[in-house]
Design a protein around this motif. Structure first.
Motif, PDB file in Angstrom:
ATOM      1  N   ARG A 134       0.868  -1.178   0.000  1.00  0.00           N
ATOM      2  CA  ARG A 134       0.000   0.000   0.000  1.00  0.00           C
ATOM      3  C   ARG A 134       0.893   1.212   0.000  1.00  0.00           C
ATOM      4  N   ARG A 157     -11.258  -2.609 -11.289  1.00  0.00           N
ATOM      5  CA  ARG A 157     -10.756  -3.979 -11.156  1.00  0.00           C
ATOM      6  C   ARG A 157     -11.690  -5.066 -11.681  1.00  0.00           C
ATOM      7  N   ASN A 207       0.270  -7.238   3.169  1.00  0.00           N
ATOM      8  CA  ASN A 207      -0.076  -8.392   3.989  1.00  0.00           C
ATOM      9  C   ASN A 207       0.024  -9.660   3.137  1.00  0.00           C
ATOM     10  N   ASN A 239      -4.221 -11.608   2.785  1.00  0.00           N
ATOM     11  CA  ASN A 239      -5.213 -11.150   1.825  1.00  0.00           C
ATOM     12  C   ASN A 239      -4.641 -10.631   0.523  1.00  0.00           C
ATOM     13  N   SER A 240      -3.324 -10.402   0.462  1.00  0.00           N
ATOM     14  CA  SER A 240      -2.797 -10.058  -0.857  1.00  0.00           C
ATOM     15  C   SER A 240      -2.044 -11.228  -1.465  1.00  0.00           C
ATOM     16  N   ASP A 287       5.639  -3.008   9.097  1.00  0.00           N
ATOM     17  CA  ASP A 287       4.186  -2.856   9.230  1.00  0.00           C
ATOM     18  C   ASP A 287       3.958  -1.942  10.428  1.00  0.00           C
ATOM     19  N   ASP A 319       6.274   0.645  12.099  1.00  0.00           N
ATOM     20  CA  ASP A 319       6.052   1.963  11.518  1.00  0.00           C
ATOM     21  C   ASP A 319       5.122   2.770  12.428  1.00  0.00           C
ATOM     22  N   THR A 334     -14.720 -10.955  -5.442  1.00  0.00           N
ATOM     23  CA  THR A 334     -14.783 -10.158  -4.215  1.00  0.00           C
ATOM     24  C   THR A 334     -15.092  -8.723  -4.599  1.00  0.00           C
ATOM     25  N   ARG A 351     -14.705  -4.615  -2.860  1.00  0.00           N
ATOM     26  CA  ARG A 351     -14.238  -3.765  -1.777  1.00  0.00           C
ATOM     27  C   ARG A 351     -15.437  -3.277  -0.977  1.00  0.00           C
ATOM     28  N   SER A 401      -7.145  -5.420   4.698  1.00  0.00           N
ATOM     29  CA  SER A 401      -7.125  -6.084   5.993  1.00  0.00           C
ATOM     30  C   SER A 401      -7.107  -5.089   7.134  1.00  0.00           C
ATOM     31  N   TRP A 402      -6.738  -3.857   6.857  1.00  0.00           N
ATOM     32  CA  TRP A 402      -6.339  -3.068   8.012  1.00  0.00           C
ATOM     33  C   TRP A 402      -7.489  -2.383   8.743  1.00  0.00           C
ATOM     34  N   ASN A 413      -9.119 -15.986  -1.207  1.00  0.00           N
ATOM     35  CA  ASN A 413      -7.731 -16.108  -1.669  1.00  0.00           C
ATOM     36  C   ASN A 413      -7.190 -17.528  -1.576  1.00  0.00           C
ATOM     37  N   TYR A 449     -10.149 -12.354 -10.390  1.00  0.00           N
ATOM     38  CA  TYR A 449     -11.584 -12.543 -10.612  1.00  0.00           C
ATOM     39  C   TYR A 449     -11.897 -13.579 -11.677  1.00  0.00           C
TER      40      TYR A 449
HETATM   41  N1  LIG Z   1      -9.428 -12.125  -3.112  1.00  0.00           N
HETATM   42  C1  LIG Z   1      -8.896 -10.934  -3.388  1.00  0.00           C
HETATM   43  N2  LIG Z   1      -7.635 -10.651  -3.005  1.00  0.00           N
HETATM   44  C2  LIG Z   1      -7.120  -9.451  -3.286  1.00  0.00           C
HETATM   45  C3  LIG Z   1      -7.838  -8.475  -3.979  1.00  0.00           C
HETATM   46  C4  LIG Z   1      -9.166  -8.794  -4.358  1.00  0.00           C
HETATM   47  O1  LIG Z   1      -9.864  -7.981  -4.944  1.00  0.00           O
HETATM   48  N3  LIG Z   1      -9.650 -10.028  -4.053  1.00  0.00           N
HETATM   49  N4  LIG Z   1      -7.278  -7.271  -4.250  1.00  0.00           N
HETATM   50  C5  LIG Z   1      -5.844  -7.217  -4.407  1.00  0.00           C
HETATM   51  C6  LIG Z   1      -5.406  -5.813  -4.441  1.00  0.00           C
HETATM   52  S1  LIG Z   1      -5.897  -4.852  -5.754  1.00  0.00           S
HETATM   53  C7  LIG Z   1      -4.621  -5.271  -3.505  1.00  0.00           C
HETATM   54  S2  LIG Z   1      -4.052  -3.671  -3.722  1.00  0.00           S
HETATM   55  C8  LIG Z   1      -4.187  -6.071  -2.352  1.00  0.00           C
HETATM   56  C9  LIG Z   1      -4.076  -5.288  -1.074  1.00  0.00           C
HETATM   57  O2  LIG Z   1      -3.502  -6.078  -0.121  1.00  0.00           O
HETATM   58  P1  LIG Z   1      -2.362  -5.504   0.808  1.00  0.00           P
HETATM   59  O3  LIG Z   1      -1.455  -4.686   0.021  1.00  0.00           O
HETATM   60  O4  LIG Z   1      -1.803  -6.622   1.561  1.00  0.00           O
HETATM   61  O5  LIG Z   1      -3.192  -4.483   1.687  1.00  0.00           O
HETATM   62  P2  LIG Z   1      -3.591  -4.444   3.204  1.00  0.00           P
HETATM   63  O6  LIG Z   1      -4.366  -5.601   3.597  1.00  0.00           O
HETATM   64  O7  LIG Z   1      -4.200  -3.150   3.415  1.00  0.00           O
HETATM   65  O8  LIG Z   1      -2.219  -4.612   3.934  1.00  0.00           O
HETATM   66  C10 LIG Z   1      -1.292  -3.717   3.975  1.00  0.00           C
HETATM   67  C11 LIG Z   1      -0.460  -3.892   5.186  1.00  0.00           C
HETATM   68  O9  LIG Z   1      -0.041  -2.598   5.481  1.00  0.00           O
HETATM   69  C12 LIG Z   1      -0.078  -2.423   6.843  1.00  0.00           C
HETATM   70  N5  LIG Z   1      -0.153  -1.006   7.173  1.00  0.00           N
HETATM   71  C13 LIG Z   1      -1.247  -0.245   7.321  1.00  0.00           C
HETATM   72  N6  LIG Z   1      -0.890   1.029   7.620  1.00  0.00           N
HETATM   73  C14 LIG Z   1       0.446   1.048   7.637  1.00  0.00           C
HETATM   74  C15 LIG Z   1       1.396   2.047   7.877  1.00  0.00           C
HETATM   75  O10 LIG Z   1       1.056   3.191   8.116  1.00  0.00           O
HETATM   76  N7  LIG Z   1       2.705   1.690   7.791  1.00  0.00           N
HETATM   77  C16 LIG Z   1       3.099   0.418   7.501  1.00  0.00           C
HETATM   78  N8  LIG Z   1       4.381   0.147   7.429  1.00  0.00           N
HETATM   79  N9  LIG Z   1       2.213  -0.571   7.318  1.00  0.00           N
HETATM   80  C17 LIG Z   1       0.909  -0.245   7.366  1.00  0.00           C
HETATM   81  C18 LIG Z   1      -1.263  -3.203   7.296  1.00  0.00           C
HETATM   82  O11 LIG Z   1      -1.142  -3.468   8.658  1.00  0.00           O
HETATM   83  C19 LIG Z   1      -1.192  -4.414   6.397  1.00  0.00           C
HETATM   84  O12 LIG Z   1      -0.472  -5.417   6.996  1.00  0.00           O
HETATM   85  O13 LIG Z   1      -5.069  -7.168  -2.156  1.00  0.00           O
HETATM   86  C20 LIG Z   1      -5.135  -7.980  -3.280  1.00  0.00           C
HETATM   87  N10 LIG Z   1      -5.843  -9.169  -2.885  1.00  0.00           N
END
Ligand SMILES: Nc1nc2c(c(=O)[nH]1)N[C@H]1C(S)=C(S)[C@@H](COP(=O)(O)OP(=O)(O)OC[C@H]3O[C@@H](n4cnc5c(=O)[nH]c(N)nc54)[C@H](O)[C@@H]3O)O[C@H]1N2
Ligand SMILES: Nc1nc2c(c(=O)[nH]1)N[C@H]1C(S)=C(S)[C@@H](COP(=O)(O)OP(=O)(O)OC[C@H]3O[C@@H](n4cnc5c(=O)[nH]c(N)nc54)[C@H](O)[C@@H]3O)O[C@H]1N2
Ligand code: SF4
Ligand code: SF4
Ligand code: SF4
Ligand code: SF4
Ligand code: SF4
Ligand SMILES: [Mo]
Lengths: 243, 947, 312
Positions: free
Chosen positions: B124, B395, B520, B524-525, B554, B570, B781, B783, B790-791, B878, B902
């Motif tokens: 992110r 998406r 993450n 979830n990613s 994180d 962080d 899925t 949003r 996840s957050w 996932n 998807y």
């Molecule tokens: N089934 C399914 N899976 C998907 C998707 C879907 O549509 N369906 N979408 C996909 C897409 S497009 C994306 S972008 C991804 C997103 O998935 P991720 O990029 O994993 O997004 P988050 O779950 O928000 O996790 C980001 C991490 O950043 C951490 N975080 C939050 N704030 C901060 C901060 O200020 N500093 C730091 N260092 N860490 C922080 C959180 O604790 C978390 O662990 O998921 C993907 N996964």
């Protein structure tokens, strides 16, 4: 106090909620929670906030419904908060006078210092707009953000309920529904705003604007251009076009 | 009497705050302006900043819950060093000095020997301008953010076609559109702007059509909902194109002026020049000039180009305008509405009607703005005339293996209607448009990476042909994620979703350290979560982890934390400096460029450090160029905020565009200004340069706009940006597959490359759909608007809205399968099965089931109780989505490598047993030192003197 | 509606207590009961005890019991307030009546009349708390008040009969009274249940949302995934099968058997009669408690229409 105001004022402050554009984002609900957690009815207690049975006090909750069958229907997101009814039993049933309706603007409030927490008002509200705070032992509810709308420490533009100022699609409007000339009254008139459960006779001040039903544009059907039908892509051959 | 019922003590005019500070929200990547009200040093209230260009005062549910994010019990408190087995979640707290020494040790070794052994991937992201630069300085090509699994299909399709994109690079003309067609959007990054826009649009009575298998959220308020079958939109759009072409309802003037429709394409099958544009000796494309009846300079303003016909070039070869190829292709009955109906499930009648409506609005309801403007050739126009049909997609289009082409098809449809950057149409958001594709090539070719050296160029960019690929002579990918290889030649954002598998497999080579930030990736990613977790913890025969080191930053106790060897905690978004830069993912809107900062509004109460500060610190310790002075001392001793002000990417161009120049008087470009951050703060933490009215449309061909864009470094020249209906780089890859040129795909990828590198949009069924026999349903899925990936689950308020998720099943489908509301079912894919609870609904495509994204949590994470509903009734799809197909090929778009989330195909059946979701994984312990979550939350009581 | 123990006990106990007090007064006025101190002590102790315990129990339901006195202030509009006032006011004649009886060995006709009036009024007030609630179809109907009254008297009569037999007093009508009240009560309950099964609230998901013009309205998602106060308080549901069994239990064990036992007691000797009437009283009161539980559990509140109920 618990009786309704003997001579209610002309002013009836309330909300108008446009179901045609509410996307169900919960922004109004959370911003309401955030404002009111530290506002007139502070706090809005949350039980077991990180556990299995999380349950909190909210003054505004957003439901989702489907109306009509299959593809012919509509999904409707539906925020629900106190409607500040004109003749609400939630006030008259209250044995203590803690629940009251303000004569000057019609806002229905609970006095946290006198409420005994008998819950009767919540039974008397058909709309589920009353929230019992178990920890405080008193009933709480939407205050129409009374600590914002008259707040002289705030800029004039900010003196609207939190849910109204935060709604991203502008599906929420605030104003005087007692004044037929007000923006909200005009909106209600123009869009056939309606009451929830009118059959119960509570005369809600808040109004809902109905979703508009699917629009089929009356566009003339596309006819194959004779040229294209005859010549295919060569139809574009003869055009003089300039860059 | 007043004793019996004393009047309520309503204080109407309470002063809410002692102090109000502005900053930028980061409860999601929309990045709205916020005003944070502080009382007694505590967060009292967060509201939208009315002056802010992004949100104009509104706030979403997440933004409104920032107080709870900041006070989350899941916040990490101190650096952690793994003590137990990887994945066990056993750590001990260490000091920062030790943490940084450790990391520096690992990284310094790598840099000395083989910088590629560092894979640095961020999720992110909002600091890509910094992290990408850092990776280059370190010398590793193995850098990317999350775009590869997010929406690179949208970005690439847009940037190669129109030099802009949906996503964050463009937006509908909310003020003037009369017809709005939206494909596959549940929420998008522009959360608040889209909502504000939809409110306006519907308020004006414009028609809003949503193409989406599911009718919730935006689709719920659409005037027409089209419940398309997943993965088939491309066919729908091409059928619309077919209808419009047939009826000759396209904007030929627009095509000739602004697109490559008239450019001549060489027809010389079997030769290396086949399908490429005919060019003059200066490389300028040619057209057939009807005024002179000769070949002419397609870029000249003086020509009158033909859109059809067969012409002979000076060298004797045959050439035809690319438009003719386009028309030939889509006039074919293969694209008739009846054909599309079979594929998409949308009736031919509906397709015809939508085409007619589009044509009607585009050609009969033109919008004219009384704004004189000058085009690129210096010609004055008295008005700005637009065709008020706007489109937007995200998406639902991109997360399919055919997403690149589908998105291209949508841009083609827009362009044929003449609605790109015109009043009422799609509008670029500066710094876009950029040349299609932008002139940045990825670095990291063999020879560009060397021990102890910085890489000369950015790790990410846009390839224009085989010669730009990052492959060894034998075709082996140079990057760990195989981006810019024949697997994914246009992987403009890198391929984060392949990193863990490839690093585990040592394919194309083993790495030493996986350094991740804000992603993450074990949950979830990840695609195929169980296998990903296994790969992260797998050991080789010597007992060593196959991925030797994992460093992770994180802010919270996410699932991923347990898989790190070293955790760098962080700050939260209210505790640090951040920068929303034009060099990164901008927040501009169509009326002006904008950027923003985040300032610390509260001080951390934990031993945590902003990741950007840590990265710069590591850079100094490693002696990375640009981060140290000649004497080895820190170039930016003040950390990230110091860097923001003083770092220049190019002379006069820095992280922030506002108040540049020593005295802060220049906009966009200029010398660093030591007072810059203060100027931002004084302005509400953002800067916006409003475009003059005559610069706001036709930006791709608008003299005044292009001059401005060049002056601030958005574009390199004031040449018009020509929209590329026919994408020549695609043909170059295809020619290589056909055996031309020095860089050719390995044989196993030849046929595939030839097929999918079509210079015109095509539709093909998603790979999973073709192969997943016995799995008849699509599973998607969406949003949730009130939750960010996840957050949000750690947030006491948001988790009340989405504490668990259901699997939504169509009522008719449910009846067919004997499934009732609230039943528990198995959702089965070729990878395994997940147990979830059903909610029946009407508004969903009959062959589709869906759920909210990222609600399911692993027990014990996120500061939640072990039996929290997130883990007991929440689930992830996932676990069922493969990162690779059954045959081992990537489950991805063959052009960009975008993850095909998807395309998931499943079957469903009733489940019995306890009402608990499955699979369940071993519960994770709370990190050491973590705050014990409270059982009773009375936040706010203190502001009213209540306890 | 959530069947809260405190409220069930309150309405059942105070209803029985007032029934007993009123019957004592009526019996005395009619000359069927003589003022014997032992019997009086027990009867008044029981009656006033039940009323008092009920009222105390109702306090247990409050978030702020220490403020309970405030509930006496709004008698102009609130049935709950009226109930409180009436309940306390009834204590005055009841205590005077009891004092004359137990201490003076005489009947104060005035106090007796006022006790009857107070008991009836209080019971009506209690019933009206429910009968006035528009959102609850199962309560706001003409059955509620008579049922509260008749069941209060019926249960009161059962306990009176027990005392009459235990003290071997000659009050030939008491078994008949029980039988009549029991028959009336069971008839009312059957009528009420038929009414419940037949009819539904005018309010529907369509009127609750106003979306009926589009078509049938179904909930897609509740606002929050875990249940909240409104659902816990108002959303209680009892399975149809379960409630049918309980209804039968009320009719048979709560009315049928006690009536038979009472009639049988009337023709038995003191010992067995006492035993039978004790059994009748216990069964009958249990029946009333179950009836009260059902009165809450079967009642649907209009707020459930927002949470997926198809009717209220
Ligand atoms: N089934 C399914 N899976 C998907 C998707 C879907 O549509 N369906 N979408 C996909 C897409 S497009 C994306 S972008 C991804 C997103 O998935 P991720 O990029 O994993 O997004 P988050 O779950 O928000 O996790 C980001 C991490 O950043 C951490 N975080 C939050 N704030 C901060 C901060 O200020 N500093 C730091 N260092 N860490 C922080 C959180 O604790 C978390 O662990 O998921 C993907 N996964
Ligand atoms: N509140 C919130 N906002 C977010 C995020 C978040 O987690 N929460 N995440 C951010 C991120 S990282 C991203 S990438 C964006 C993504 O923003 P969106 O693009 O809005 O992402 P999704 O929720 O994946 O929505 C995809 C939509 O496409 C539909 N869909 C799926 N397949 C098809 C198809 O084949 N055709 C069509 N026409 N539709 C289809 C789905 O039903 C869904 O409505 O959102 C960003 N904004
Ligand atoms: S909505 Fe309910 S709480 Fe609000 S005034 Fe009406 S009855 Fe009372
Ligand atoms: S809970 Fe409080 S406000 Fe409601 S009726 Fe009882 S005393 Fe009145
Ligand atoms: S008016 Fe205020 S209290 Fe009422 S729902 Fe809106 S934000 Fe909440
Ligand atoms: S904020 Fe507005 S759009 Fe969002 S749920 Fe509330 S009323 Fe609906
Ligand atoms: S959309 Fe919401 S969460 Fe995202 S930045 Fe804006 S206010 Fe914050
Ligand atoms: Mo994403």
């Amino acid at each position: 106090m618990t009786s309704l105001p003997a001579s209610p004022g002309a002013k009836k402050l309330g909300l108008v909620i446009d179901l045609d554009i509410c996307v169900g984002c919960h922004a109004c609900a959370v911003n309401c929670k955030e404002w009111n957690a530290g506002g007139h009815s502070a706090p809005l207690t949350d039980l077991d906030p990180y556990g299995k049975d999380v349950d909190g006090v909210w003054f505004n909750r957003v439901h989702s419904f489907e109306a009509g069958d299959h593809d012919c229907g509509r999904t409707v997101h539906f925020p629900r908060s106190c409607l500040h009814c004109e003749t609400p039993d939630c006030v008259t049933v209250c044995p203590t006078g803690a629940s009251y309706k303000r004569a000057e603007d019609g806002i229905v409030l609970v006095n946290p210092d006198t409420c005994i927490g008998c819950k009767l008002c919540s039974w008397a509200c058909p709309y589920g707009a009353r929230e019992f705070d178990e920890t405080d032992g008193v009933m709480k509810k939407c205050t129409l953000c009374i600590d914002r709308i008259y707040n002289e420490t705030m800029e004039e533009v900010d003196r609207v309920p939190a849910c109204v100022s935060t709604c991203p699609v502008s599906a929420r409007h605030f104003g005087d529904l007692g004044d037929p000339e007000s923006d909200v009254s005009r909106l209600v008139a123009a869009r056939q705003g309606y009451d929830l459960m009118p059959e119960l006779g509570y005369k809600p001040v808040n109004k809902y604007l109905p979703p508009r039903m699917p629009k089929r544009q009356a566009a003339p059907a596309l006819m194959p251009s004779e040229e294209v039908a005859a010549k295919g892509f060569l139809a574009w051959l003869d055009r003089m076009l300039s860059r | 009497m007043s004793f019996l019922s004393p009047p309520d003590r309503v204080d109407l005019s309470v002063k809410t705050a002692d102090e109000v500070k502005t900053t930028t929200c980061y409860m999601c990547a929309c990045r709205c302006g916020i005003k944070v009200h502080l009382k007694d040093g505590q967060l009292r209230y967060i509201e939208g900043n009315r002056d802010h260009p992004v949100n104009k005062g509104v706030l979403c549910a997440k933004g409104s819950a920032g107080i709870m994010q900041h006070n989350s019990p899941a916040r990490l408190r101190k650096p952690l060093l793994r003590t137990g087995e990887r994945g066990s979640g056993e750590f001990r707290e260490i000091e920062w000095a030790e943490a940084l020494d450790l990391a520096t040790g690992w990284l310094a070794d790598i840099r000395k020997t083989d910088p590629r052994k560092l894979a640095f991937f961020t999720g992110r992201d909002q600091s890509q301008a910094l992290t990408g630069w850092w990776a280059s300085a370190f010398g590793t090509p193995n850098y990317a953010a999350h775009g590869g699994f997010c929406s690179v299909n949208m970005a690439a399709a847009g940037l190669y076609t129109i030099g802009g994109s949906f996503w964050e690079f463009g937006e509908p003309d909310w003020e003037h559109a009369r017809y709005f067609l939206m494909f596959g959007v549940a929420e998008d990054h522009a959360s608040n702007p889209i909502k504000i826009g939809l409110g306006k649009l519907k308020g004006r009575g414009a028609k809003f059509v949503s193409v989406n298998p599911v009718r919730t959220g935006y689709s719920a308020i659409a005037d027409e909902w089209i419940g398309v079958k997943p993965g088939t939109d491309g066919m729908l759009v091409l059928a619309l194109v077919h209808e419009l072409l047939k009826a000759d309802r396209i904007d030929a003037d627009y095509l000739v002026r602004y697109t490559n429709a008239p450019w001549l394409v060489v027809r010389a099958p079997g030769t290396a020049g086949d399908g490429l544009f005919a060019r003059d000796d200066k490389g300028r494309p040619l057209c057939w000039d009807k005024r002179t009846n000769a070949v002419g300079d397609a870029l000249s303003a003086e020509v009158s180009p033909a859109l059809a016909g067969t012409y002979r070039l000076a060298d004797g070869r045959e050439a035809i305008p690319s438009f003719q190829l386009l028309a030939e292709r889509y006039l074919d009955p293969a694209y008739a509405p009846e054909k599309a109906a079979e594929v998409t499930g949308v009736s031919a009648e509906t397709i015809r009607r939508i085409a007619a409506e589009l044509a009607e609005v585009a050609f009969s309801e033109t919008v004219t703005l009384d704004v004189p403007w000058t085009d690129w050739a210096g010609r004055r126009h008295q008005t700005m005339v637009g065709r008020p049909v706007a489109m937007h997609a995200m998406r639902g289009i991109s997360a399919h293996a055919n997403g690149f082409h589908t998105c291209r098809a949508i841009h083609m449809l827009q362009t044929l209607l003449g609605t790109i950057d015109v009043p009422g149409g799609f509008r670029y958001r500066p710094p876009y448009p950029r040349p299609a594709p932008p002139a940045v090539r990825p670095a990291g070719k063999p020879g560009q990476v060397a021990p102890g050296q910085a890489m000369k160029g950015p790790p990410l960019g846009f390839t224009t042909g085989p010669e730009d690929l990052l492959v060894e002579a034998d075709g082996t990918p140079c990057r760990i994620d195989k981006a810019f290889s024949w697997e994914a030649p246009i992987a403009a954002h890198g391929l984060m979703h392949h990193v863990i598998r490839n690093a585990w497999a040592g394919d194309p080579y083993p790495i030493d350290t996986l350094f991740m930030y804000m992603a993450n990736m074990s949950w979830n990613s990840a695609m195929n979560v169980p296998e990903t977790m296994a790969m992260l913890t797998d050991k080789d025969s010597s007992g060593a982890y196959r991925i030797p080191h994992i460093i992770y930053s994180d802010a919270y106790a996410s699932e991923m934390v347990s898989y790190a060897d070293l955790v760098l905690p962080d700050t939260t978004y209210l505790e640090r400096w951040d920068c929303v830069s034009l060099l990164d993912r901008p927040i501009s809107d169509a009326d002006g460029a904008a950027d923003a900062i985040r300032q610390p509004v509260v001080t951390p109460d934990r031993d945590v450090r902003a990741f950007q500060d840590v990265v710069l610190d590591l850079g100094v310790r490693l002696g990375l160029p640009g981060m140290v002075n000649d004497d080895g001392s820190a170039r930016y001793p003040g950390g990230y905020s110091d860097y923001l002000v003083r770092h220049e990417r190019a002379p006069g161009i820095g992280s922030l565009a506002g108040w540049r120049g020593a005295d802060g008087s220049s906009d966009g470009a200029g010398a660093p200004n030591p007072d810059q951050l203060k100027r931002y703060i004084d302005n509400g933490c953002f800067w916006q340069h409003e475009l003059a009215p005559d610069q706001r449309y036709f930006k791709h061909a608008n003299q005044s706009y292009l001059a401005y864009a060049k002056s601030v470094g958005f574009v390199g020249s004031t040449d018009p940006i020509i929209l590329q209906l026919y994408v020549e780089p695609m043909q170059k890859f295809r020619l290589a597959a056909q055996g031309h040129g020095p860089v050719q795909p390995p044989d196993r990828l030849r046929a595939r490359t030839e097929k999918f590198f079509d210079p015109l949009p095509i539709w093909y069924p998603p790979f999973e759909h073709e192969t997943a026999d016995g799995f008849p349903l699509s599973a998607l899925t969406q949003r949730p608007m009130a939750m960010y990936h996840s957050w949000g689950s750690q947030n006491a308020w948001l988790r009340q809205i989405h504490g668990a998720n259901r699997i939504y099943v169509g009522r008719r489908l449910g009846e067919r399968e004997g499934i009732a509301d609230d039943d528990w079912i198995w959702i089965e894919s070729r990878l395994g099965r997940v147990k979830a609870q059903v909610r029946l609904m009407d508004g969903v495509n009959d062959e589709t089931i869906w759920t909210w994204n990222a609600i399911g949590k692993r027990s014990g994470t996120w500061g939640l109780a072990k039996d929290a509903p997130e883990s007991q009734r929440g689930f992830l799809l996932n676990h069922l989505i493969g990162d690779v197909l059954a045959d081992g090929a990537p489950n991805a778009d063959p052009v960009t490598g975008q993850a095909a989330w998807y395309d998931l195909r499943v079957r469903i059946g009733k489940a019995d047993g306890p009402p608990v979701s499955e699979p369940q994984f071993q519960s994770l312990p709370r990190p050491p030192g973590a705050t014990e979550p409270t059982g009773l939350l009375r936040y706010g009581a203190r502001f009213r003197g209540r306890s | 509606m959530h069947p809260a123990v405190s409220i069930i006990f309150f309405t059942a106990a105070s209803g029985t207590g007032y029934g007993l007090l009123a019957l004592l007064a009526a019996g005395a006025l009619a000359g069927h009961l003589a003022a014997s101190p032992g019997f009086g002590l027990c009867a008044f102790g029981l009656g006033l005890g039940l009323v008092g315990a009920g009222l105390l129990s109702s306090l247990g339901h409050l978030g702020h019991p220490e403020r309970a006195w405030r509930a006496l202030t709004q008698w102009r509009s609130s049935w709950l307030s009226r109930e409180g006032v009436a309940a306390i006011a009834t204590f005055v004649p009841a205590l005077v009546f009891a004092g004359y009886w137990v201490l003076g060995g005489s009947i104060s006709a005035a106090a007796a009349v006022l006790t009857i009036v107070g008991a009836v009024v209080t019971t009506i007030c209690t019933a009206m708390i429910y009968a006035s609630l528009k959102p609850v179809h199962a309560w706001r109907n003409p059955w509620t008040v008579p049922i509260y009254l008749v069941l209060g008297f019926y249960a009161g009569a059962l306990w009176l009969a027990l005392l009459v037999f235990a003290f071997d007093l000659q009050m030939p009508g008491v078994s008949l009274l029980v039988a009549m009240l029991g028959l009336a009560g069971s008839a009312l309950k059957r009528g009420y249940w038929a009414f419940l099964d037949r009819g539904r609230a005018d309010s529907t998901p369509e009127t609750a949302t106003g979306l009926g013009t589009i078509g049938k309205v179904r909930m897609l998602d509740p606002p929050h995934t875990e249940s909240n106060y409104l659902q816990k308080e108002m959303g209680f549901r009892v399975a149809r099968k379960h409630s049918a069994r309980l209804r039968l239990l009320v009719l048979v064990a709560g009315f049928g058997v006690p009536i038979l036992l009472s009639l049988l007691a009337n023709v038995s000797g003191t010992g067995p009669a006492t035993f039978m009437s004790l059994l009748a009283a216990v069964l009958g009161s249990t029946g009333v408690v179950v009836e009260r539980w059902l009165f809450f559990a079967e009642a649907r509140h209009t707020v459930t229409l927002y949470y997926g109920a198809s009717h209220a």
